[in-house]
Structure formats: structure tokens, C-alpha cells
Design a protein around this motif. Structure first.
Motif, short mmCIF file in Angstrom:
data_model
loop_
_atom_site.label_atom_id
_atom_site.label_comp_id
_atom_site.label_asym_id
_atom_site.label_seq_id
_atom_site.Cartn_x
_atom_site.Cartn_y
_atom_site.Cartn_z
N UNK A 164 39.08 107.43 -38.09
CA UNK A 164 38.21 107.85 -39.19
C UNK A 164 38.24 109.35 -39.47
N UNK A 165 38.68 110.16 -38.51
CA UNK A 165 38.78 111.60 -38.77
C UNK A 165 40.25 112.03 -38.86
N UNK A 166 41.15 111.05 -38.93
CA UNK A 166 42.59 111.36 -39.02
C UNK A 166 42.97 111.68 -40.46
N UNK A 183 43.53 100.35 -39.25
CA UNK A 183 42.49 101.08 -39.96
C UNK A 183 42.90 101.25 -41.41
N UNK A 184 41.96 101.01 -42.30
CA UNK A 184 42.25 101.13 -43.72
C UNK A 184 41.02 101.70 -44.40
N UNK A 185 41.15 102.85 -45.04
CA UNK A 185 40.03 103.58 -45.65
C UNK A 185 38.91 103.75 -44.61
N UNK A 186 37.74 103.13 -44.87
CA UNK A 186 36.68 103.30 -43.86
C UNK A 186 36.43 102.02 -43.04
N UNK A 187 37.44 101.17 -43.01
CA UNK A 187 37.32 99.92 -42.25
C UNK A 187 38.25 99.95 -41.02
N UNK A 188 37.78 99.36 -39.95
CA UNK A 188 38.62 99.22 -38.76
C UNK A 188 38.61 97.75 -38.33
N UNK A 246 28.49 106.38 -39.86
CA UNK A 246 28.41 106.94 -41.22
C UNK A 246 29.36 106.22 -42.17
N UNK A 247 30.60 106.08 -41.74
CA UNK A 247 31.62 105.61 -42.68
C UNK A 247 31.74 104.09 -42.73
N UNK A 248 31.70 103.44 -41.60
CA UNK A 248 31.95 102.00 -41.60
C UNK A 248 30.64 101.20 -41.70
N UNK A 249 29.70 101.46 -40.81
CA UNK A 249 28.47 100.65 -40.83
C UNK A 249 27.66 100.93 -42.10
N UNK A 254 35.31 108.04 -46.64
CA UNK A 254 35.74 109.08 -45.69
C UNK A 254 35.82 110.43 -46.42
N UNK A 255 35.25 111.45 -45.80
CA UNK A 255 35.22 112.76 -46.46
C UNK A 255 35.56 113.90 -45.51
#
Lengths: 80, 491
Positions: free
Chosen positions: B134-136, B160-165, B346-349, B354-355
């Protein structure tokens, strides 16, 4: 002098309390292990239940299905 | 929105604070308590994170914890049930910590932080995966996580794709590549969960040829590796699943001698054993990565978990697997999971896009020029103040050229185990005696321990047989490349 005696006495009592607590905890845990873990373990062995997959065998792959995806906030409030 | 991530009670306690998804502060507790791999509740790291962001605990919307304690406890109980009555001693020694600490995480967090908001729990390897992906800099990447053990998983892969794992498959305890490496670490007389990097550093001094290294051939009996990289260990060689020791006598017999006494002489046999376990690790990882590529069909890879700190293997990944790009975050071990859990919340749940991309490891405490000056004055320490950076750099370069050793302190403290130029020792890499001087006189440690040479990215190809372009993970000292033959001669 009285002050240092008081401090030493207090520390000694604290240490003694910790020793007693460790002893009692160990005794209680020993019985929990013997009765709780032991009996369950023996019963499980009789019915053939395996708690750890310890085998090396001829299966094609050792990968297990995991399939973790996004879940709701409520799911993550749980500790299991 | 502020989110606080916490990792603690196993090893490498840490805290991370995010503000609207962006990393504000992150630090390991050990840097405040000066206890290496400190496991305790990271109250100092948390306080520092809040202080540096200028917020209080009331401003935190969510606290995240890096594992699911009850799931982990289930695994521990399963070990005892499976190994009864052999596990009595570890049951008596480990259970009090579970009852007073590890199963009371919610109470401890609420009490220590005076926090009343929600506490979210994320599976250990999911926290690793999130810390890697997520921070890559990648929008889509294959994810591989490998460590000693989380709840049950010891190795996982996914996408991992966008904000999903999506974590697809795992290998479960007691089979663990990380614990195999730790077992050999213990056999070689080093401390487990601390000195695995010493084994990695020792390996190149041994025989790295798979055919002629007899210990490699022997160790291959300990692990069954399938074509897809999945593996199981022959547990008759190990004790870690029921005792407070890593290995049994059978492994000592296999390796031809007893456990090496700490501080005793390191023989050729010890070096060959270190080489053997490194080779096995590389065998398994190469197969896992090929398999992960085949399943995900993605050319970008992110990795996390303690094994992802094996920088020697990391340097071989792009040349030995189909992956074209790789990214590993600076704190790939358990410390990094506080970042993982906070980002995942923050991003997934919560579903925010992603920012943030982690580009710098200098995330820890920093000190201003006036603070440093005040400290030196207060301690009566002699110093020279340079008027310009150019003057400082010229003087430092001269000292290094003259084979002096320089303690270099600047910017924020590094996030992760590597010294990356913010709290580093600098010296002349062209001096053949320098490794020994630093190891014996400055760091007081074994003479084989390596140091990382630093060059500008543009010059990397002049000195190293490295990937092009040079992966970002090299900035975090997470990839080791061989030095070109013509550059190996030192004066």
C-alpha cells in the motif's frame, strides 16, 4: 536509616509476594496443563484429530487455501 | 483523519501515525528504550508520533493492531495439544505472558493511551503485505510475505491492486523458512530473532557451491520443497514447536557437531553451514517467486516479513525470476507491520484511494541545529561549527580519504534496521583494512561482519554487477550486488 530499612523491607515483601504468586501460578497452570490440555490431547489422539500438520508426504503442493480479502470494519474489531 | 498503527509483544515493537493516509511519523520502541528488538508496549514511540504531529490521543480515529491475538493463541494451544506432555515447560513459562499481556491488548491500549475509540485487528501477514504494497510505488503487484510465524501463516503470496489486497495461499506453522534460518542461526551460536543477518553475512565466506558443499546436501534432507515452492520441514530435526530450544540432537548429528558456543572460533564448517542454509533459502524463494509470478501474471513484486530483509537474496531476484521490478519497504520485519495495519485501515478497510508512497526512510525523531548545539554545550563536548554544508562535506571527505572514521548524524532517524546515512559510521571503502578496523575497534563485533559501500546511483554500474535501473530498495540497503571483478582489488 529507618527510611532505608523501610524501603528494603517494602522491596523484600514485594519480592516475596512475587515469588508466592509465581509459585501459585505455576501450580495452577500445571493442573490446567495436566487436566485441560492433557485430557483434550489424549481424547484427540484417540479420535485421530491432528492439531498440527507435521507430515512430509507425496501431496502435489503444500500450499493451503487462505483467500484473505477486504472485510468489514466489524470483522476487524474481532481479535479472531 | 489520524490512524495509529501498533506492533508489540512479540519482537520489534513500533508505532506509526498516518494523517489522511499520509505517513506523519514512525519509529521503533527500541530507539527510545535502547533495548534492541524491544517487545514492550511502544508507549515512547506512540508519544513521540503524537508529539511530532502535534496531536493528542483524542484526535486518533482508529488504532490498529498488527495481528489477531486470539488466532495466535489458538495456534499456541494447538502446539501444546499436539505436543503434550513434552511442552509442559514452555506452557508454564509462556502462558503467564498470554494471560497478562497478549490476550489483553484492548485493555492495555485503552488504559495506557486513555483511548476510547475503535481498535481494529489485522492478520499478521496481511499487515506485512499491506506494509509492502500500500505504500509502494506500484498500482498492481504480486505480494510475497515470509517470516518466522504470524498467527498460523509463515509464508503467503497474493496480489495487490489499487487499494485492495488478496492473499491467496499460505504455508502454515510449524513449517517455516524463517524458523529454519533461525534454527541454523541458533546452531551457529548466534541469538535467534536478532542475528539472522550475521548468518547471511557469514555465508559468502563458506562454500556457496551446491554440489560440493556437503552441509547443503545434508540440510536438503530437512526440508521437502515442491516445484511450486511450497515446502514442509522434517520436524524430527527441530524443537521450536514445543520447547524453548530451536533444534534437537538429530540436527546436531546431521551437521556433524554440537551447537557452536557463542564467541568461540568460527571454523570452515560453520561457514559452510551458513552458506548451506542461505542456498536453501534461495532455492525455496526462487521457486516461490516463480510460482507467484505464474499465478499473478504481474511483473512487479513487493515483499515483506523478516526473510525479506535477506538483502543477499533480494539482489538476485530480478536476475533469477521473471519479475521486472521490485520494491521492499525499509522496515520489512515485524516493526514495519504498524505501518501496514495503519495503511490497511485507511486505504482498504475504509476504502480511501492510495495517496502516499514511501520514498524516504528518515521517519523517526529529528533534532534541530539549535537542539544539537544546546546538547553539546550542556555536556561540555568540544565541537567545530561549519558555516556551510560545502565546508562540512569537504572536511568529512578529507577525513574519510585519510582513513579516519566519521560518526554521521543528520535528518530523521531511520525507519527499519539499516543505518542509511542518518545515524551512520562513514569510512574509506577503498582501504582493505577498514572492515577489520571498524569491526574490532569501533563496533566491537565479529571480524566477518560486512559494511555497505555507498556510491551515487549513476555510478552503481561502474562498481557493481547490479540491475538496471537500480531498484529503489537499494536506497534502503535491502539489495546486495556483487562487486565487479576489476573493482575488487583494494590498496
Amino acid at each position: 536509616m529507618i527510611k532505608s530499612f523501610g524501603y528494603g523491607f517494602k522491596e523484600g515483601i514485594k519480592l516475596f509476594g512475587e515469588c508466592v504468586s509465581t509459585l501459585i501460578n505455576s501450580l495452577l497452570l500445571f493442573f490446567v496443563y495436566l487436566i485441560g490440555v492433557g485430557l483434550t490431547s489424549i481424547c484427540a489422539r484417540i479420535v485421530g484429530k491432528k492439531f498440527l500438520d507435521r507430515e512430509i508426504d507425496e501431496r502435489e503442493s503444500y500450499w493451503n487455501e487462505l483467500d484473505i480479502r477486504r472485510k468489514s470494519v466489524a470483522e476487524h474489531l474481532r481479535q479472531f | 483523519m489520524y490512524i495509529l498503527g501498533i506492533s508489540c509483544f512479540y519482537h520489534d515493537a513500533s508505532a506509526t501515525l498516518l494523517k489522511d493516509g499520509e505517513l506523519v511519523a514512525a519509529a521503533a520502541e527500541e530507539r527510545f528504550t535502547r533495548q534492541k528488538h524491544d517487545t514492550s508496549f511502544p508507549i515512547n514511540a506512540i508519544n513521540w508520533c503524537l508529539e511530532s504531529a502535534g496531536v493528542g490521543i483524542a484526535d486518533i480515529q482508529y488504532v490498529g493492531f498488527y495481528e489477531k491475538p486470539f488466532l495466535k493463541f489458538e495456534r499456541v494451544l494447538s502446539q501444546h495439544l499436539a505436543m503434550f506432555p513434552l511442552s509442559l515447560k514452555t506452557f508454564l513459562s509462556s502462558l503467564p505472558a498470554w494471560l497478562t499481556e497478549k490476550l489483553r491488548v484492548v485493555k492495555i491500549i485503552k488504559k495506557r493511551l486513555k483511548y476510547d475509540g475503535p481498535i481494529l485487528f489485522v492478520e499478521h501477514h496481511l499487515a506485512h503485505a499491506a506494509s509492502a504494497f500500500l505504500v509502494s510505488p506500484f498500482a498492481r503487484a504480486a505480494i510475497v510475505t515470509i517470516d518466522g510465524v504470524g498467527e498460523w501463516s509463515t509464508t503467503t503470496y497474493g496480489l495487490g491492486e489499487d487499494n485492495e489486497i488478496h492473499l491467496m495461499k499460505d504455508i502454515r506453522f510449524p513449517h517455516s523458512l524463517g524458523l529454519l534460518y533461525s534454527t541454523i542461526t541458533a546452531y551457529l551460536g548466534f541469538t535467534v530473532n536478532n542475528s539472522e543477518y550475521k548468518v547471511m553475512g557469514l555465508a559468502p565466506y563458506g562454500n556457496m557451491d551446491r554440489v560440493s558443499n556437503e552441509h547443503y546436501q545434508r540440510l536438503r534432507h530437512v526440508i521437502d520443497i515442491k516445484d511450486d515452492g511450497s515446502y514442509h520441514l522434517d520436524l524430527s530435526y527441530f524443537k521450536y514447536h514445543w520447547a524453548d530450544r530451536m533444534l534437537g540432537n538429530k540436527l546436531c548429528t546431521l551437521l556433524g557437531g554440537p551447537v557452536r558456543a557463542p564467541e568461540s572460533e568460527l571454523t570452515e564448517r560453520h561457514k559452510d553451514i551458513a552458506a548451506a542454509v542461505q542456498l536453501i533459502l534461495e532455492d525455496v524463494l526462487t521457486r516461490i517467486l516463480h510460482h507467484a509470478y505464474k499465478v499473478t501474471q504481474c511483473e512487479r513484486l513487493v515483499m515483506a516479513g523478516g526473510v525479506a530483509l535477506n538483502s543477499v537474496y533480494n539482489g538476485k531476484i530480478l536476475s533469477q525470476t521473471p519479475f521486472k521490478q521490485i520494491w521492499i519497504q525499509p522496515d520489512a520485519g515485524d516493526g514495519g507491520t504498524s505501518l501496514g495495519v495503519a495503511s490497511y485501515i485507511y486505504q482498504t478497510i475504509l476504502g480511501h484511494p492510495r495517496n502516499y508512497t514511501l520514498r524516504s526512510a528518515y521517519l523517526g525523531p529529528r533534532f534541530s541545529r539549535s537542539q544539537i548545539k544546546e546538547y553539546l554545550d550542556r555536556g561540555g563536548i568540544r565541537y567545530t561549527e561549519f558555516a556551510t554544508d560545502a565546508e562540512l562535506i569537504e572536511r568529512t571527505a578529507r577525513l574519510i580519504y585519510d582513513n579516519q572514521v566519521v560518526g554521521w548524524f543528520q535528518d530523521g532517524m531511520e525507519w527499519g534496521p539499516r543505518a542509511l546515512g542518518a545515524r551512520s559510521i562513514l569510512s574509506n571503502a577503498g582501504n582493505k583494512d577498514m572492515q577489520e578496523i571498524l569491526n574490532l575497534k569501533v563496533k566491537h563485533r565479529e571480524r566477518f561482519r560486512p559494511f555497505a559501500p555507498v556510491v551515487c546511483a549513476d555510478d552503481a554500474q561502474i562498481y557493481f554487477e547490479c540491475d538496471q535501473p537500480v531498484p529503489e530498495a537499494t536506497d534502503f540497503m535491502l539489495m546486495v550486488y556483487p562487486i565487479k571483478k576489476e573493482r575488487r582489488k583494494l590498496k
